[in-house]
Design a protein around this motif. Structure first.
Motif, short mmCIF file in Angstrom:
data_model
loop_
_atom_site.label_atom_id
_atom_site.label_comp_id
_atom_site.label_asym_id
_atom_site.label_seq_id
_atom_site.Cartn_x
_atom_site.Cartn_y
_atom_site.Cartn_z
N ARG A 36 -12.66 17.00 14.29
CA ARG A 36 -12.10 16.97 12.94
C ARG A 36 -12.10 15.49 12.53
N ILE A 37 -12.68 15.19 11.37
CA ILE A 37 -12.82 13.79 10.93
C ILE A 37 -12.30 13.61 9.51
N LEU A 38 -11.95 12.38 9.20
CA LEU A 38 -11.64 12.00 7.83
C LEU A 38 -12.95 11.63 7.14
N ILE A 39 -13.09 12.03 5.88
CA ILE A 39 -14.25 11.65 5.08
C ILE A 39 -13.84 10.45 4.22
N HIS A 40 -14.55 9.34 4.40
CA HIS A 40 -14.28 8.11 3.68
C HIS A 40 -15.42 7.85 2.71
N ALA A 41 -15.10 7.68 1.44
CA ALA A 41 -16.10 7.32 0.44
C ALA A 41 -16.32 5.82 0.53
N GLY A 42 -17.55 5.42 0.78
CA GLY A 42 -17.88 4.01 0.96
C GLY A 42 -17.66 3.17 -0.29
N ALA A 43 -17.75 1.86 -0.10
CA ALA A 43 -17.51 0.91 -1.19
C ALA A 43 -18.68 0.85 -2.18
N GLN A 44 -19.87 1.21 -1.71
CA GLN A 44 -21.06 1.11 -2.55
C GLN A 44 -21.69 2.50 -2.72
N PRO A 45 -22.22 2.79 -3.90
CA PRO A 45 -22.89 4.08 -4.11
C PRO A 45 -24.31 4.07 -3.57
N ASP A 46 -24.84 5.26 -3.36
CA ASP A 46 -26.26 5.41 -3.06
C ASP A 46 -26.96 5.42 -4.42
N LYS A 47 -27.61 4.33 -4.75
CA LYS A 47 -28.19 4.19 -6.08
C LYS A 47 -29.38 5.10 -6.33
N THR A 48 -29.91 5.74 -5.29
CA THR A 48 -31.03 6.65 -5.47
C THR A 48 -30.58 8.08 -5.73
N ASP A 117 -1.32 4.76 10.10
CA ASP A 117 -0.86 4.90 8.72
C ASP A 117 -1.84 5.70 7.88
N ILE A 118 -3.13 5.48 8.08
CA ILE A 118 -4.16 6.22 7.33
C ILE A 118 -4.13 7.69 7.71
N VAL A 119 -4.07 7.98 9.00
CA VAL A 119 -4.03 9.37 9.46
C VAL A 119 -2.78 10.06 8.90
N ASN A 120 -1.63 9.40 8.98
CA ASN A 120 -0.39 9.98 8.47
C ASN A 120 -0.44 10.21 6.97
N ALA A 121 -1.08 9.32 6.23
CA ALA A 121 -1.21 9.49 4.78
C ALA A 121 -2.03 10.74 4.46
N ALA A 122 -3.05 11.00 5.25
CA ALA A 122 -3.86 12.22 5.05
C ALA A 122 -3.03 13.46 5.41
N LEU A 123 -2.30 13.41 6.49
CA LEU A 123 -1.47 14.54 6.92
C LEU A 123 -0.38 14.88 5.91
N ARG A 124 0.18 13.88 5.28
CA ARG A 124 1.25 14.11 4.29
C ARG A 124 0.74 14.86 3.06
N GLN A 125 -0.53 14.75 2.78
CA GLN A 125 -1.06 15.36 1.55
C GLN A 125 -1.27 16.85 1.64
N ASP A 126 -1.52 17.35 2.80
CA ASP A 126 -1.82 18.77 2.90
C ASP A 126 -1.51 19.27 4.30
N THR A 127 -0.68 20.27 4.40
CA THR A 127 -0.34 20.81 5.71
C THR A 127 -1.55 21.50 6.36
N ALA A 128 -2.58 21.78 5.57
CA ALA A 128 -3.81 22.37 6.13
C ALA A 128 -4.66 21.33 6.86
N VAL A 129 -4.31 20.06 6.69
CA VAL A 129 -5.05 19.00 7.38
C VAL A 129 -4.49 18.91 8.79
N THR A 130 -5.16 19.56 9.71
CA THR A 130 -4.71 19.57 11.10
C THR A 130 -5.82 19.06 12.00
N TRP A 131 -5.43 18.58 13.15
CA TRP A 131 -6.42 18.03 14.09
C TRP A 131 -6.37 18.80 15.38
#
Length: 131
Positions: A36-48, A117-131
């Motif tokens: 189970r992983i967190l999806i992180h949107a990168g700082a730069q877009p794929d310009k193609t 802190d990042i993992v806990n922030a994700a967990l606080r948003q949705d109880t369906a976010v389980t690992w």
């Protein structure tokens, strides 16, 4: 718990649309199969890329979670769906959940370990976010 940085619009297409395959030039490490992983949107877009939809303009943020269910090489375009590119490894994803409120986080290339802190922030948003 690991996170994976994916450029936009692909990260948004995973969490808000039907993209259930991540195209990579490298094989999924065996230790991450079934993870189970967190999806992180990168700082730069794929310009193609030419994909439109909700929340595709969010950058440098955790936007969702997913489970990596498999990996295979394919020389065929769309072998496992519309989003599958040719001559790449296809990492298959399931149990995808979009976080209601994406939150800023600095990512890294490849897999990376988010802070507690990042993992806990994700967990606080949705109880369906389980690992």
């Amino acid at each position: 718990m690991r996170a994976l940085t994916i450029r936009q619009p692909w990260a948004g297409a995973i969490v808000h649309q039907t993209k259930r395959v991540e195209n990579r030039t490298w094989k999924l490490p065996a230790a991450h199969h079934g993870a189970r992983i967190l999806i992180h949107a990168g700082a730069q877009p794929d310009k193609t890329a030419e994909v439109n939809g909700p929340n595709l303009d969010v950058y440098s943020a955790i936007i969702g979670v997913a489970t990596i269910t498999g990996c295979h090489w394919s020389s065929e375009w769309q072998c496992c769906g519309y989003w599958a590119f040719e001559n790449t490894y296809h990492w298959t994803l399931s149990d995808v959940i979009a976080l209601p409120e994406p939150f800023r986080a600095k990512g890294a290339l490849g897999f990376w370990t988010p802070s507690e802190d990042i993992v806990n922030a994700a967990l606080r948003q949705d109880t369906a976010v389980t690992w």
